[in-house]
Scaffold this active site. Structure first.
Site, PDB file in Angstrom:
ATOM      1  N   SER A  52     106.824  16.828  55.265  1.00 37.24           N
ATOM      2  CA  SER A  52     105.737  16.568  54.321  1.00 37.24           C
ATOM      3  C   SER A  52     105.695  17.620  53.217  1.00 37.24           C
ATOM      4  O   SER A  52     106.122  18.763  53.405  1.00 37.24           O
ATOM      5  CB  SER A  52     104.409  16.546  55.076  1.00 37.24           C
ATOM      6  OG  SER A  52     104.200  17.804  55.677  1.00 37.24           O
ATOM      7  N   THR A  53     105.131  17.229  52.097  1.00 35.80           N
ATOM      8  CA  THR A  53     105.009  18.155  50.972  1.00 35.80           C
ATOM      9  C   THR A  53     104.115  19.342  51.358  1.00 35.80           C
ATOM     10  O   THR A  53     104.400  20.488  50.998  1.00 35.80           O
ATOM     11  CB  THR A  53     104.456  17.400  49.740  1.00 35.80           C
ATOM     12  OG1 THR A  53     105.416  16.394  49.384  1.00 35.80           O
ATOM     13  CG2 THR A  53     104.245  18.324  48.555  1.00 35.80           C
ATOM     14  N   VAL A  60     103.653  20.809  54.335  1.00 37.51           N
ATOM     15  CA  VAL A  60     104.380  21.800  55.151  1.00 37.51           C
ATOM     16  C   VAL A  60     105.494  22.448  54.324  1.00 37.51           C
ATOM     17  O   VAL A  60     105.762  23.648  54.443  1.00 37.51           O
ATOM     18  CB  VAL A  60     104.920  21.163  56.459  1.00 37.51           C
ATOM     19  CG1 VAL A  60     105.799  22.145  57.215  1.00 37.51           C
ATOM     20  CG2 VAL A  60     103.765  20.717  57.345  1.00 37.51           C
ATOM     21  N   GLY A  61     106.100  21.676  53.430  1.00 36.37           N
ATOM     22  CA  GLY A  61     107.135  22.235  52.547  1.00 36.37           C
ATOM     23  C   GLY A  61     106.610  23.405  51.729  1.00 36.37           C
ATOM     24  O   GLY A  61     107.288  24.435  51.578  1.00 36.37           O
ATOM     25  N   GLU A 121     113.224  18.611  51.189  1.00 36.39           N
ATOM     26  CA  GLU A 121     113.249  17.144  50.999  1.00 36.39           C
ATOM     27  C   GLU A 121     111.893  16.640  51.478  1.00 36.39           C
ATOM     28  O   GLU A 121     111.628  16.617  52.675  1.00 36.39           O
ATOM     29  CB  GLU A 121     114.366  16.512  51.842  1.00 36.39           C
ATOM     30  CG  GLU A 121     115.764  16.975  51.509  1.00 36.39           C
ATOM     31  CD  GLU A 121     116.243  16.465  50.155  1.00 36.39           C
ATOM     32  OE1 GLU A 121     115.748  15.420  49.696  1.00 36.39           O
ATOM     33  OE2 GLU A 121     117.094  17.129  49.549  1.00 36.39           O
ATOM     34  N   GLU A 157     100.849   9.125  49.506  1.00 34.78           N
ATOM     35  CA  GLU A 157     101.861   8.651  50.450  1.00 34.78           C
ATOM     36  C   GLU A 157     101.171   8.190  51.737  1.00 34.78           C
ATOM     37  O   GLU A 157     100.548   8.988  52.428  1.00 34.78           O
ATOM     38  CB  GLU A 157     102.861   9.774  50.774  1.00 34.78           C
ATOM     39  CG  GLU A 157     103.992   9.303  51.662  1.00 34.78           C
ATOM     40  CD  GLU A 157     104.931  10.417  52.099  1.00 34.78           C
ATOM     41  OE1 GLU A 157     104.447  11.489  52.517  1.00 34.78           O
ATOM     42  OE2 GLU A 157     106.167  10.216  52.033  1.00 34.78           O
TER      43      GLU A 157
HETATM   44  P1  NAD Z   1     105.828  17.373  58.892  1.00 32.58           P
HETATM   45  O1  NAD Z   1     105.882  18.118  57.608  1.00 32.58           O
HETATM   46  O2  NAD Z   1     104.533  17.228  59.581  1.00 32.58           O
HETATM   47  O3  NAD Z   1     106.818  18.029  59.964  1.00 32.58           O
HETATM   48  C1  NAD Z   1     108.186  18.221  59.692  1.00 32.58           C
HETATM   49  C2  NAD Z   1     108.717  19.336  60.559  1.00 32.58           C
HETATM   50  O4  NAD Z   1     108.074  20.556  60.185  1.00 32.58           O
HETATM   51  C3  NAD Z   1     108.495  19.163  62.049  1.00 32.58           C
HETATM   52  O5  NAD Z   1     109.628  19.596  62.744  1.00 32.58           O
HETATM   53  C4  NAD Z   1     107.306  20.081  62.318  1.00 32.58           C
HETATM   54  O6  NAD Z   1     107.245  20.559  63.637  1.00 32.58           O
HETATM   55  C5  NAD Z   1     107.599  21.210  61.348  1.00 32.58           C
HETATM   56  N1  NAD Z   1     106.438  22.020  60.974  1.00 32.58           N
HETATM   57  C6  NAD Z   1     105.127  21.671  61.008  1.00 32.58           C
HETATM   58  N2  NAD Z   1     104.370  22.695  60.575  1.00 32.58           N
HETATM   59  C7  NAD Z   1     105.209  23.711  60.275  1.00 32.58           C
HETATM   60  C8  NAD Z   1     105.025  25.028  59.773  1.00 32.58           C
HETATM   61  N3  NAD Z   1     103.818  25.512  59.495  1.00 32.58           N
HETATM   62  N4  NAD Z   1     106.113  25.800  59.542  1.00 32.58           N
HETATM   63  C9  NAD Z   1     107.346  25.322  59.794  1.00 32.58           C
HETATM   64  N5  NAD Z   1     107.584  24.093  60.286  1.00 32.58           N
HETATM   65  C10 NAD Z   1     106.530  23.284  60.517  1.00 32.58           C
HETATM   66  O7  NAD Z   1     106.484  15.948  58.568  1.00 32.58           O
HETATM   67  P2  NAD Z   1     106.628  14.695  59.524  1.00 32.58           P
HETATM   68  O8  NAD Z   1     105.261  14.150  59.769  1.00 32.58           O
HETATM   69  O9  NAD Z   1     107.476  15.054  60.691  1.00 32.58           O
HETATM   70  O10 NAD Z   1     107.480  13.705  58.589  1.00 32.58           O
HETATM   71  C11 NAD Z   1     106.882  12.916  57.619  1.00 32.58           C
HETATM   72  C12 NAD Z   1     107.050  13.519  56.226  1.00 32.58           C
HETATM   73  O11 NAD Z   1     108.420  13.805  55.981  1.00 32.58           O
HETATM   74  C13 NAD Z   1     106.640  12.552  55.119  1.00 32.58           C
HETATM   75  O12 NAD Z   1     105.880  13.218  54.152  1.00 32.58           O
HETATM   76  C14 NAD Z   1     107.970  12.099  54.544  1.00 32.58           C
HETATM   77  O13 NAD Z   1     107.897  11.649  53.218  1.00 32.58           O
HETATM   78  C15 NAD Z   1     108.806  13.306  54.701  1.00 32.58           C
HETATM   79  N6  NAD Z   1     110.230  12.946  54.702  1.00 32.58           N
HETATM   80  C16 NAD Z   1     110.997  13.235  53.599  1.00 32.58           C
HETATM   81  C17 NAD Z   1     112.341  12.873  53.548  1.00 32.58           C
HETATM   82  C18 NAD Z   1     113.197  13.200  52.350  1.00 32.58           C
HETATM   83  O14 NAD Z   1     114.418  13.198  52.480  1.00 32.58           O
HETATM   84  N7  NAD Z   1     112.641  13.486  51.191  1.00 32.58           N
HETATM   85  C19 NAD Z   1     112.924  12.229  54.635  1.00 32.58           C
HETATM   86  C20 NAD Z   1     112.119  11.945  55.740  1.00 32.58           C
HETATM   87  C21 NAD Z   1     110.787  12.315  55.762  1.00 32.58           C
END
Ligand code: NAD
Length: 494
Positions: free
Chosen positions: A238-239, A241-242, A259, A391
């Site tokens: 997710s944006t 967490v990014g 990503e 989203e």
């Molecule tokens: P998320 O951001 O909740 O979690 C992604 C990962 O980050 C998980 O492994 C999670 O455990 C980890 N995480 C959570 N908090 C963290 C922190 N504070 N520090 C470090 N790591 C942490 O995302 P999600 O719910 O697993 O996936 C959905 C999101 O991913 C959507 O927003 C989707 O658009 C995005 N996504 C993007 C792409 C792309 O290529 N652009 C592809 C797939 C999914």
């Protein structure tokens, strides 16, 4: 009748560190139930900060040993290619795990294994094409070499929606570059990524080069992001967490590749062939239950053809089969968890409340066995509505209309995201103007979601930083080192 069955007992997984499967230091575990069946299907190691620091130190030692980075590219190629063939051989087993953990249809999970294997094969070829450059044009006595060197230890954090596919967009390329890695898959779908450790060992990867931990964002992801011993972090998720990861990465200014999310527009002009685009539009929004960064969730269509479009779209979307993801005829399985289910239902309610017209769906079922949401379509959506700009990550399509091409472009770009987009037209001028002006990392013309290992993928704006895949993906995992060699006699400074 499907040949795929629920396992008799849950799979038990361990972390993969230094070439061995091991328990977490605390010996604690966590569990995952199938979101489509309610059965316990996996137990995983609950890793903590110490587990993570240990895995990082192993990856660092492996990198410093140069055993991997100094191996000939042709030898790295063999190992990466072998991993691809093992993924193919074990595709049925891997796909079943992904379906059980994520709720996605088994037929789609099988396709993903094939895509993943294809990326490993492509990455194998890249490992033989790492070359620097030489400049003999900066003076008679100077020769400059621009060497490509692996960046070092790469941390990889991945989401739950395409587990093996997304790690396959990162890991084989980093390995081709000569890096070592510590990987944290999503706590909801860690199974196949953990199995990748054994696959790589069987393929001949030296111990310590790849290390994989199951656990939560806090502490495992956070420890990776903050670590001074990690040289680069590549994150898909997710944006929100990014952004957090980018801030944490400032500790040692590690390189960050992101990503992230999307709210991807599909602009449909009056000259497009509606009969040809209905199926790709349905695929684009309902594929993976809409839990897809590339979901084509915003239709921006010329007002003269919107009525015909809605009629045909609704008729086709009604044919999408929702149900048990182990049934090979099902197109949409279960929603990943209660939080995501409630979020999607919240958006459906907000669409109705904000005055959009519900053309299809909005219906769902939630029992202890799983949560399912039917294909949903809203028309009369205006750009400021939440369902138009946020989203949703679910099977909810928003239809907006336009009068002029400029207006279509303004609506398309009116979002914080910039991942992907499409233009549907038979007119080359319209297509060219749109592709030049849409703010997105990928723009499709008369198709949706085509992708190849050879073609870069990534986002503009708040959809990400950097690009995965394509011939230059390997550069993301490499530093350029300039070496300047003096020949002949030096002149004095003093
Ligand atoms: P998320 O951001 O909740 O979690 C992604 C990962 O980050 C998980 O492994 C999670 O455990 C980890 N995480 C959570 N908090 C963290 C922190 N504070 N520090 C470090 N790591 C942490 O995302 P999600 O719910 O697993 O996936 C959905 C999101 O991913 C959507 O927003 C989707 O658009 C995005 N996504 C993007 C792409 C792309 O290529 N652009 C592809 C797939 C999914």
């Amino acid at each position: 009748m499907s040949k795929y069955k629920l396992p008799n007992k849950p799979f038990e997984y361990q972390n993969f560190v230094n070439g061995e499967y091991i328990n977490s230091l605390s010996n604690e575990t966590f569990e995952r139930k199938s979101p489509a069946h309610g059965n316990l299907i996996g137990t995983y190691q609950l890793s903590n900060k110490q587990d993570t620091e240990h895995a990082i130190s192993v990856a660092k030692k492996a990198f410093k040993s140069n055993a991997w980075s100094e191996m000939a590219g042709s030898d790295r190629e063999k190992i990466i290619r072998k991993a691809a063939s093992i993924i193919r051989e074990r595709a049925q087993e891997l796909a079943l795990i992904e379906t059980l953990e994520s709720g996605k249809p088994i037929s789609q999970a099988l396709d993903e294994m094939e895509w993943a294997a294809g990326i490993w094969e492509y990455a194998a070829t890249l490992s033989r094409h790492i070359t620097g450059d030489v400049n003999t044009n900066v003076g008679k006595d100077m020769t400059a070499m621009m060497q490509k060197v692996p960046i070092g230890v790469v941390a990889m954090i991945t989401p739950w929606n395409f587990p093996l596919l997304i790690i396959s967009q990162k890991l084989p390329i980093a390995l081709a570059a000569g890096c070592t890695a510590v990987i944290k898959p999503s706590e909801m779908t860690p199974g196949t990524t953990l199995l990748l450790g054994g696959i790589l060992k069987e393929a001949g990867l030296p111990d310590g080069v790849v290390n994989i931990l199951s656990g939560y964002g806090d502490p495992v992801g956070m420890t990776l992001s903050e670590s001074n011993n990690v040289d680069m972090i590549t994150f898909t998720g997710s944006t929100a967490v990014g952004k957090h990861i980018m801030r944490a990465a400032a500790t040692n200014l590690k390189k960050v590749e992101l990503e992230l999310g999307g709210k991807n527009p599909q602009i449909i002009f009056p000259d497009a062939n509606i009969d040809e685009l209905i199926d790709p539009v349905v695929f684009g929004i309902y594929f993976n239950m809409g839990e897809c960064c590339n979901s084509g969730s915003r239709i921006i269509i010329h007002k003269d053809i919107v009525d015909e479009f809605i009629e045909k779209l609704v008729a086709h979307a009604k044919k999408v089969k929702v149900g048990d993801p182990l049934d090979t005829t099902v197109k949409m399985g279960a929603i990943i968890n209660d939080v995501q289910y409630d979020k999607i239902i919240g958006y459906i309610k907000s669409g109705i409340k904000q005055g959009a017209t519900l053309q299809l769906g909005g219906t769902s079922s939630k029992t202890e066995k799983g949560a399912f949401i039917d294909p949903t379509i809203f028309s009369d959506v205006t750009p400021e509505m939440a369902i138009a700009c946020e989203e949703i990550f679910g099977p909810v399509l928003s239809i907006l209309t336009f009068d002029t091409a400029d207006e279509a472009l303004e609506i398309a770009n009116n979002t914080e995201f910039g991942l992907s987009a499409s233009v549907w037209t038979k007119d080359i001028d319209t297509a060219m103007i749109m592709t030049r002006n849409i703010e997105a990392g990928t723009v499709w013309v008369n198709n949706w979601m085509s992708g190849y290992p050879e073609i870069p993928f990534g986002g503009m704006k708040q959809s990400g930083i950097g690009r995965e895949l394509g011939p230059r993906a390997i550069d993301e995992f490499m530093e350029t080192k300039s070496v300047l060699i003096k020949t002949g006699k030096s002149s004095n400074w003093v």
